[in-house]
Design a protein around this motif. Structure first.
Motif, mmCIF file in Angstrom:
data_model
loop_
_atom_site.group_PDB
_atom_site.id
_atom_site.type_symbol
_atom_site.label_atom_id
_atom_site.label_comp_id
_atom_site.label_asym_id
_atom_site.label_seq_id
_atom_site.Cartn_x
_atom_site.Cartn_y
_atom_site.Cartn_z
ATOM 1 N N LYS A 83 1.031 -1.472 0.509
ATOM 2 C CA LYS A 83 0.236 -0.016 -0.223
ATOM 3 C C LYS A 83 1.072 1.355 -0.317
ATOM 4 N N GLU A 84 1.871 1.440 0.696
ATOM 5 C CA GLU A 84 3.157 2.715 0.738
ATOM 6 C C GLU A 84 3.293 2.851 -1.126
ATOM 7 N N ALA A 85 3.521 2.125 -2.171
ATOM 8 C CA ALA A 85 3.809 2.220 -3.189
ATOM 9 C C ALA A 85 2.379 2.816 -4.045
ATOM 10 N N PHE A 86 1.610 3.260 -3.047
ATOM 11 C CA PHE A 86 0.760 3.342 -4.145
ATOM 12 C C PHE A 86 -0.199 4.719 -3.164
ATOM 13 N N PRO A 87 0.567 5.583 -3.221
ATOM 14 C CA PRO A 87 -0.165 6.015 -1.794
ATOM 15 C C PRO A 87 -1.759 7.262 -2.599
ATOM 16 N N GLY A 88 -2.032 7.013 -3.510
ATOM 17 C CA GLY A 88 -2.912 7.727 -4.060
ATOM 18 C C GLY A 88 -3.658 7.110 -4.506
ATOM 19 N N ALA A 89 -3.672 5.178 -3.671
ATOM 20 C CA ALA A 89 -4.821 4.028 -4.407
ATOM 21 C C ALA A 89 -5.890 4.945 -3.915
ATOM 22 N N THR A 90 -7.434 4.854 -4.757
ATOM 23 C CA THR A 90 -8.343 4.431 -4.621
ATOM 24 C C THR A 90 -9.015 3.657 -3.237
ATOM 25 N N GLU A 91 -10.144 3.747 -2.501
ATOM 26 C CA GLU A 91 -10.743 2.763 -1.672
ATOM 27 C C GLU A 91 -10.601 1.951 -2.202
ATOM 28 N N ALA A 92 -10.931 1.247 -3.163
ATOM 29 C CA ALA A 92 -11.607 -0.379 -4.351
ATOM 30 C C ALA A 92 -9.780 -0.413 -4.464
ATOM 31 N N GLU A 93 -9.252 0.536 -4.857
ATOM 32 C CA GLU A 93 -7.988 0.045 -5.558
ATOM 33 C C GLU A 93 -7.344 -0.821 -4.465
ATOM 34 N N GLN A 94 -7.431 0.050 -2.717
ATOM 35 C CA GLN A 94 -6.660 0.012 -2.202
ATOM 36 C C GLN A 94 -7.152 -1.611 -0.957
ATOM 37 N N LYS A 95 -8.162 -2.122 -1.229
ATOM 38 C CA LYS A 95 -8.663 -3.320 -0.829
ATOM 39 C C LYS A 95 -8.278 -4.323 -1.716
ATOM 40 N N LEU A 96 -8.014 -4.031 -3.180
ATOM 41 C CA LEU A 96 -7.834 -5.152 -3.943
ATOM 42 C C LEU A 96 -6.203 -5.305 -3.360
ATOM 43 N N LEU A 97 -5.162 -4.178 -3.639
ATOM 44 C CA LEU A 97 -3.847 -4.714 -2.475
ATOM 45 C C LEU A 97 -3.652 -5.564 -1.426
ATOM 46 N N GLU A 98 -4.287 -5.052 -0.522
ATOM 47 C CA GLU A 98 -4.362 -5.830 0.335
ATOM 48 C C GLU A 98 -4.843 -7.065 0.220
ATOM 49 N N GLY A 99 -5.347 -7.511 -0.292
ATOM 50 C CA GLY A 99 -6.360 -8.794 -0.859
ATOM 51 C C GLY A 99 -5.600 -10.125 -0.724
ATOM 52 N N PHE A 100 -4.303 -10.035 -0.450
ATOM 53 C CA PHE A 100 -3.916 -11.365 -0.274
ATOM 54 C C PHE A 100 -3.678 -11.620 0.890
ATOM 55 N N ALA A 101 -3.862 -10.592 2.251
ATOM 56 C CA ALA A 101 -3.159 -10.714 3.375
ATOM 57 C C ALA A 101 -3.862 -11.744 4.358
ATOM 58 N N PRO A 102 -4.887 -12.074 3.713
ATOM 59 C CA PRO A 102 -5.015 -13.467 4.814
ATOM 60 C C PRO A 102 -5.644 -14.531 4.618
ATOM 61 N N LEU A 103 -4.378 -14.820 3.277
ATOM 62 C CA LEU A 103 -4.521 -15.797 2.107
ATOM 63 C C LEU A 103 -3.595 -16.776 2.962
ATOM 64 N N ASN A 104 -3.253 -18.026 2.894
ATOM 65 C CA ASN A 104 -2.517 -18.984 3.511
ATOM 66 C C ASN A 104 -1.620 -19.845 2.669
ATOM 67 N N SER A 105 -2.622 -20.661 1.958
ATOM 68 C CA SER A 105 -2.050 -21.971 0.915
ATOM 69 C C SER A 105 -0.930 -21.132 -0.624
ATOM 70 N N PRO A 106 -0.516 -22.207 -1.050
ATOM 71 C CA PRO A 106 0.109 -21.050 -2.550
ATOM 72 C C PRO A 106 -0.873 -21.604 -3.774
ATOM 73 N N GLN A 107 -1.812 -22.438 -3.537
ATOM 74 C CA GLN A 107 -3.230 -22.175 -4.182
ATOM 75 C C GLN A 107 -3.865 -20.830 -4.113
ATOM 76 N N GLU A 108 -3.859 -20.726 -2.980
ATOM 77 C CA GLU A 108 -4.650 -18.791 -2.561
ATOM 78 C C GLU A 108 -3.955 -18.095 -2.905
ATOM 79 N N PHE A 109 -2.488 -18.316 -2.833
ATOM 80 C CA PHE A 109 -1.581 -16.644 -3.710
ATOM 81 C C PHE A 109 -1.419 -16.315 -4.463
ATOM 82 N N GLN A 110 -1.395 -17.476 -5.660
ATOM 83 C CA GLN A 110 -1.934 -17.242 -6.972
ATOM 84 C C GLN A 110 -2.516 -17.494 -7.628
ATOM 85 N N GLY A 111 -4.406 -17.385 -7.241
ATOM 86 C CA GLY A 111 -4.451 -17.633 -7.361
ATOM 87 C C GLY A 111 -5.125 -15.180 -7.677
#
Length: 217
Positions: free
Chosen positions: A46-74
């Motif tokens: 998120k630091e690399a996208f200081p002007g991100a919209t709320e929707a963009e920020q949600k997308l960018l942090e979407g990997f935070a709760p993931l656990n498996s390699p398949q989820e990360f690749q998806g």
């Protein structure tokens, strides 16, 4: 739905941070360490996208709760539609950047997936020259330089990765006020022999833009 907003170097940076979290999830047993990585990696993105919209920020942090390699690749695959391509250029525009190179051969632009291009780089082995094209401050600019392979791996000054490199040396256009007519100054750095590899690795354009500015401005 977000419009494309992730530039190639930013996508590479996201892949790096996602990789860090995936590695922690698969190799670290201490849950406190995993949670620390789970907190820090999205923050760095998120630091690399200081002007991100709320929707963009949600997308960018979407990997935070993931656990498996398949989820990360998806998750990474889901970002492809938001990749912002290198602004369109054609052969005429590229040749115009280098008017002194009368027989300049340009890359096959139709064969390039511009979503994964930060800068265009190509070599003329016949003259040992390399050419770079980049959109600096909204303007397409070009840098021409001597390209000397060194036959070894070292750290590329653009992508900061250990790859096969060559010495790229370009003459700056700027001159001191009292310089003699034959004055010139060359700036040289080690960079990836393969520009495609460099474009896959680069995560920050600060050094690239500083180098181009020093040459063309």
């Amino acid at each position: 739905m977000c419009t494309p907003f992730i530039r190639n170097h930013q996508l590479n940076m996201i892949k790096k941070q996602v990789g860090e979290l995936q590695k922690a999830c698969t190799t670290v047993s201490d849950p406190r360490v995993i949670e620390s990585v789970r907190s820090n990696t999205p923050f760095k993105v998120k630091e690399a996208f200081p002007g991100a919209t709320e929707a963009e920020q949600k997308l960018l942090e979407g990997f935070a709760p993931l656990n498996s390699p398949q989820e990360f690749q998806g998750y990474l695959r889901s970002l492809e539609e938001y990749a912002k391509p290198f602004d369109h250029v054609d052969e005429k525009q590229l040749k115009k950047l280098f008017p002194k190179a009368k027989k300049l051969k340009v890359p096959d632009l139709a064969a390039l997936d511009l979503r994964y291009v930060t800068y265009l780089g190509w070599k003329d082995t016949g003259t040992n020259k390399m050419y770079l094209a980049y959109h600096l401050n909204g303007k397409l600019v070009g840098v021409e330089g001597r390209f000397t392979p060194v036959g070894k791996k070292s750290v590329c000054f653009l992508c900061n990765r250990h790859e096969e490199v060559a010495l790229f040396s370009a003459v700056t256009k700027s001159k001191p006020a009292n310089a003699s007519p034959d004055y010139y100054k060359a700036i040289g750095n080690y960079m990836c022999v393969n520009s495609e590899t460099c474009n896959r690795n680069i995560t920050d354009v600060t050094v690239l833009e500083r180098f181009i500015s020093d040459i063309v401005l």
